[in-house]
Design a protein around this motif. Structure first.
Motif, PDB file in Angstrom:
ATOM      1  N   LYS A 139       0.825  -1.215   0.000  1.00 33.53           N
ATOM      2  CA  LYS A 139       0.000   0.000   0.000  1.00 33.53           C
ATOM      3  C   LYS A 139       0.856   1.260   0.000  1.00 33.53           C
ATOM      4  CE  LYS A 139      -3.852  -2.250   2.359  1.00 33.53           C
ATOM      5  NZ  LYS A 139      -4.437  -2.622   1.058  1.00 33.53           N
ATOM      6  N   ARG A 140       2.121   1.132   0.380  1.00 38.34           N
ATOM      7  CA  ARG A 140       2.977   2.309   0.510  1.00 38.34           C
ATOM      8  C   ARG A 140       4.312   2.027  -0.181  1.00 38.34           C
ATOM      9  NH1 ARG A 140       1.689   4.653   6.328  1.00 38.34           N
ATOM     10  NH2 ARG A 140       3.854   5.279   6.213  1.00 38.34           N
ATOM     11  N   VAL A 141       4.505   2.628  -1.355  1.00 31.79           N
ATOM     12  CA  VAL A 141       5.743   2.445  -2.117  1.00 31.79           C
ATOM     13  C   VAL A 141       6.455   3.800  -2.172  1.00 31.79           C
ATOM     14  CG1 VAL A 141       6.777   1.744  -4.306  1.00 31.79           C
ATOM     15  CG2 VAL A 141       4.652   0.641  -3.511  1.00 31.79           C
ATOM     16  N   VAL A 142       7.687   3.854  -1.657  1.00 32.48           N
ATOM     17  CA  VAL A 142       8.439   5.114  -1.622  1.00 32.48           C
ATOM     18  C   VAL A 142       9.523   5.089  -2.694  1.00 32.48           C
ATOM     19  CG1 VAL A 142       9.887   6.632  -0.203  1.00 32.48           C
ATOM     20  CG2 VAL A 142       8.035   5.321   0.865  1.00 32.48           C
ATOM     21  N   ASP A 143       9.506   6.104  -3.557  1.00 29.24           N
ATOM     22  CA  ASP A 143      10.503   6.229  -4.625  1.00 29.24           C
ATOM     23  C   ASP A 143      11.733   6.943  -4.067  1.00 29.24           C
ATOM     24  OD1 ASP A 143      12.029   6.810  -6.865  1.00 29.24           O
ATOM     25  OD2 ASP A 143      10.308   7.373  -8.098  1.00 29.24           O
ATOM     26  N   LEU A 144      12.853   6.224  -3.991  1.00 24.09           N
ATOM     27  CA  LEU A 144      14.082   6.795  -3.438  1.00 24.09           C
ATOM     28  C   LEU A 144      14.965   7.442  -4.493  1.00 24.09           C
ATOM     29  CD1 LEU A 144      15.132   4.088  -0.802  1.00 24.09           C
ATOM     30  CD2 LEU A 144      13.922   6.241  -0.415  1.00 24.09           C
ATOM     31  N   GLY A 145      14.415   7.614  -5.695  1.00 27.38           N
ATOM     32  CA  GLY A 145      15.203   8.304  -6.719  1.00 27.38           C
ATOM     33  C   GLY A 145      15.959   7.347  -7.626  1.00 27.38           C
ATOM     34  N   ASP A 146      17.111   7.778  -8.081  1.00 25.26           N
ATOM     35  CA  ASP A 146      17.871   7.000  -9.075  1.00 25.26           C
ATOM     36  C   ASP A 146      18.476   5.748  -8.446  1.00 25.26           C
ATOM     37  OD1 ASP A 146      20.266   7.657  -7.822  1.00 25.26           O
ATOM     38  OD2 ASP A 146      20.683   9.321  -9.172  1.00 25.26           O
ATOM     39  N   ILE A 147      19.189   4.982  -9.243  1.00 24.04           N
ATOM     40  CA  ILE A 147      19.663   3.670  -8.790  1.00 24.04           C
ATOM     41  C   ILE A 147      20.657   3.778  -7.627  1.00 24.04           C
ATOM     42  CG2 ILE A 147      21.487   3.527 -10.548  1.00 24.04           C
ATOM     43  CD1 ILE A 147      19.286   0.605  -9.197  1.00 24.04           C
ATOM     44  N   SER A 148      21.248   4.943  -7.411  1.00 23.18           N
ATOM     45  CA  SER A 148      22.137   5.073  -6.248  1.00 23.18           C
ATOM     46  C   SER A 148      21.357   4.954  -4.939  1.00 23.18           C
ATOM     47  CB  SER A 148      22.943   6.371  -6.305  1.00 23.18           C
ATOM     48  OG  SER A 148      22.112   7.493  -6.104  1.00 23.18           O
ATOM     49  N   GLY A 149      20.039   5.029  -5.011  1.00 23.29           N
ATOM     50  CA  GLY A 149      19.206   4.736  -3.844  1.00 23.29           C
ATOM     51  C   GLY A 149      19.390   3.308  -3.349  1.00 23.29           C
ATOM     52  N   ALA A 150      19.952   2.453  -4.205  1.00 21.85           N
ATOM     53  CA  ALA A 150      20.254   1.075  -3.783  1.00 21.85           C
ATOM     54  C   ALA A 150      21.237   1.050  -2.617  1.00 21.85           C
ATOM     55  CB  ALA A 150      20.807   0.276  -4.968  1.00 21.85           C
ATOM     56  N   ARG A 151      22.069   2.095  -2.502  1.00 27.05           N
ATOM     57  CA  ARG A 151      22.980   2.166  -1.348  1.00 27.05           C
ATOM     58  C   ARG A 151      22.187   2.218  -0.043  1.00 27.05           C
ATOM     59  NH1 ARG A 151      27.115   6.962  -3.424  1.00 27.05           N
ATOM     60  NH2 ARG A 151      27.237   6.169  -5.557  1.00 27.05           N
ATOM     61  N   ALA A 152      21.041   2.883  -0.110  1.00 22.95           N
ATOM     62  CA  ALA A 152      20.205   3.033   1.084  1.00 22.95           C
ATOM     63  C   ALA A 152      19.520   1.724   1.445  1.00 22.95           C
ATOM     64  CB  ALA A 152      19.163   4.123   0.852  1.00 22.95           C
ATOM     65  N   THR A 153      18.950   1.045   0.436  1.00 20.46           N
ATOM     66  CA  THR A 153      18.180  -0.156   0.786  1.00 20.46           C
ATOM     67  C   THR A 153      19.109  -1.344   1.068  1.00 20.46           C
ATOM     68  OG1 THR A 153      17.793  -0.795  -1.537  1.00 20.46           O
ATOM     69  CG2 THR A 153      16.160   0.639  -0.487  1.00 20.46           C
ATOM     70  N   GLU A 154      20.233  -1.424   0.357  1.00 17.83           N
ATOM     71  CA  GLU A 154      21.206  -2.480   0.679  1.00 17.83           C
ATOM     72  C   GLU A 154      21.847  -2.187   2.046  1.00 17.83           C
ATOM     73  OE1 GLU A 154      23.905  -3.054  -2.652  1.00 17.83           O
ATOM     74  OE2 GLU A 154      22.235  -3.043  -4.070  1.00 17.83           O
ATOM     75  N   GLY A 155      22.128  -0.910   2.300  1.00 19.64           N
ATOM     76  CA  GLY A 155      22.704  -0.510   3.576  1.00 19.64           C
ATOM     77  C   GLY A 155      21.748  -0.727   4.739  1.00 19.64           C
ATOM     78  N   HIS A 156      20.451  -0.872   4.418  1.00 21.05           N
ATOM     79  CA  HIS A 156      19.470  -1.177   5.470  1.00 21.05           C
ATOM     80  C   HIS A 156      19.727  -2.545   6.094  1.00 21.05           C
ATOM     81  CE1 HIS A 156      15.886  -1.184   7.795  1.00 21.05           C
ATOM     82  NE2 HIS A 156      15.376  -2.210   7.159  1.00 21.05           N
TER      83      HIS A 156
END
Lengths: 216, 216
Positions: free
Chosen positions: B176-193
Motif C-alpha cells: 500500500k505504501r511504495v516510496v521512490d528513493l530516486g535514481d539507482i544510487s538509492g540502492a545504497r540506502a536499501t542495501e545498507g538497510h
C-alpha cells in the motif's frame, strides 16, 4: 543531575535545552571556552546552563552526551580527557557523515566498524551507549511530534548504562518504544541507517520522520 | 506476462510461486539447467512454472527478477547474457551479504557504491529497479501479514520501469505504501538497510517485520 554536552551544533543545543528544561544542570563543551554558539545557548537556556571547554564539560558531567560529528568525535573526546570521562556513561549521538565530497555525504566508517565502537575502544573505561542518532534533533527530544509512536535504539556493552539511558529516553524525552540492539557493534546498524535516512529525507522533503517497526 | 527469476533460493522460490499464482508464466534460471531446487520448485508451482539456465530464463522473461546473492549477481547476469536482458526491466532484489567471516555478515559493497549500481553500470541497456530487498521473502509477497501497513522502496534511473514495478508491488503483491528513493544510487540506502535489518532480526527474534515511515 549534572550533564555534559560535547558539541555546539543543533543536536547539542537541542538536547542541552531539553535537559535543562527537565531540571538538569547542563554544561556545553567546545574546543575552546566561550565559543560563540555555546555562550548564546547558555543565555537562551537559562540559569542551569553553563559552558566551557570539552574538558570542563566532561569533568562537570556525571553523564556525557557526544554531539560532535562522528568524523571528529575521537579527537573531541581526547580533548575532553580520559580522566574526566572515566567510569561515566557516554551517550554517543554522532554519525560519521563525510560531506567532503558533497551531498549526499558518505560515511567515514561503516560496515566492519563504527564511531561508537571506535570511541569504546579508545576509552575502555567509559560506558558508551549509542542512541538517538537515527532521528533529527527535534524528534530526539519530542518523539510525540510524530503522528504515531516510533522506535529508538540503544546499543552498548554495559547493561546498567543502557538501562539508565533508556530511562532518560522514556521518562525524560517521552520515547515509548526503545529497542536494545545489543552490544556497541550495534552502532554499525544505527550509523548505517544514515544511508536510508538521507534518501528518505530527500524523498519525503522533511527531516521530521522516524520508523515504526511493525511485526506480524 | 512472461517473467524470469534468476536464482533458486528462498527469495526466488517465493517470488516465483507468487507470480505463478498471479497468473504469470515464470521461468526460474540457475547456473545449470535442471538444478535440483529449480526442478522441485516447478513441480510445486504448477503448469505455468518452468526452469532452465540463467540465459534460458532471461531470454524467456519480459520482466526479470534478480534473486541471486548480491555477491555473485554480476556473474549471474553475465551468464544470463546482455543480449537476453537488453531493454528489459530487471528488478534487483539482491543484497551483497558476505558471510565469509561468519554472522552477522558484512556487505561486499556499500557506502560509495551498491550492487544495484554495479549491475546498472555493467548492463546499461537494462532498466534496473532496486526493490523488495529490505524485507524477508514471505513479507515481499504478502505485506498484509504484518499488523500495520509498512513501506517498501523502489530506486532506479527509468521512471517507466519504476512505474511498472510499483504497479506489480501494489496490485500484485498488495503493497500500500511504495516510496521512490530516486535514481539507482538509492540502492545504497536499501542495501545498507541490511545493517539495521540484521540487528533487528536478532533483537526481535523474527524476520517477519518491516518499517512504517511515520511523519509529523
Amino acid at each position: 543531575m549534572k550533564i555534559a554536552i560535547l558539541g555546539t551544533g543543533i543536536v547539542g543545543e537541542t538536547l542541552g535545552s531539553k535537559l535543562v528544561e527537565l531540571g538538569h544542570e547542563v554544561r556545553m563543551g567546545s574546543r575552546t571556552a566561550n565559543h560563540e554558539k555555546a555562550v548564546a545557548w547558555t543565555k537562551k537556556a537559562g540559569a542551569r546552563a553553563s559552558q566551557g571547554t570539552f574538558a570542563d564539560a566532561a569533568a562537570f558531567g556525571e553523564l556525557v552526551f557526544n554531539c560532535t560529528s562522528g568524523t571528529v568525535s575521537l579527537e573531541a573526546l581526547k580533548l575532553a580527557g580520559a580522566e574526566n570521562l572515566k567510569g561515566k556513561v557516554l551517550v554517543d549521538v554522532s554519525n560519521p557523515l563525510d560531506f567532503s565530497k558533497g551531498f549526499p555525504p558518505t560515511l567515514s566508517v561503516c560496515n566492519t566498524d563504527s564511531t561508537g565502537e571506535q570511541l569504546q575502544r579508545a576509552f575502555p573505561d567509559v560506558k558508551v551507549v549509542k542512541s538517538l542518532n537515527t532521528v533529527t534533533a527535534g524528534v530526539m527530544v519530542n518523539p510525540a511530534k510524530l503522528s504515531s509512536p516510533t522506535d529508538i535504539f540503544v546499543a552498548g556493552n554495559d547493561a546498567g548504562a543502557k538501562k539508565q539511558v533508556t530511562q532518560l529516553l522514556t521518562e525524560g524525552f517521552g520515547w515509548k518504544r526503545v529497542v536494545d540492539l545489543g552490544d556497541i557493534s550495534g552502532a554499525r546498524a544505527t550509523e548505517g541507517h544514515m544511508f536510508l535516512w538521507l534518501r528518505l529525507y530527500g524523498a519525503l522533503g522533511t527531516a521530521d520522520f522516524n520508523l515504526q517497526i511493525v511485526r506480524a
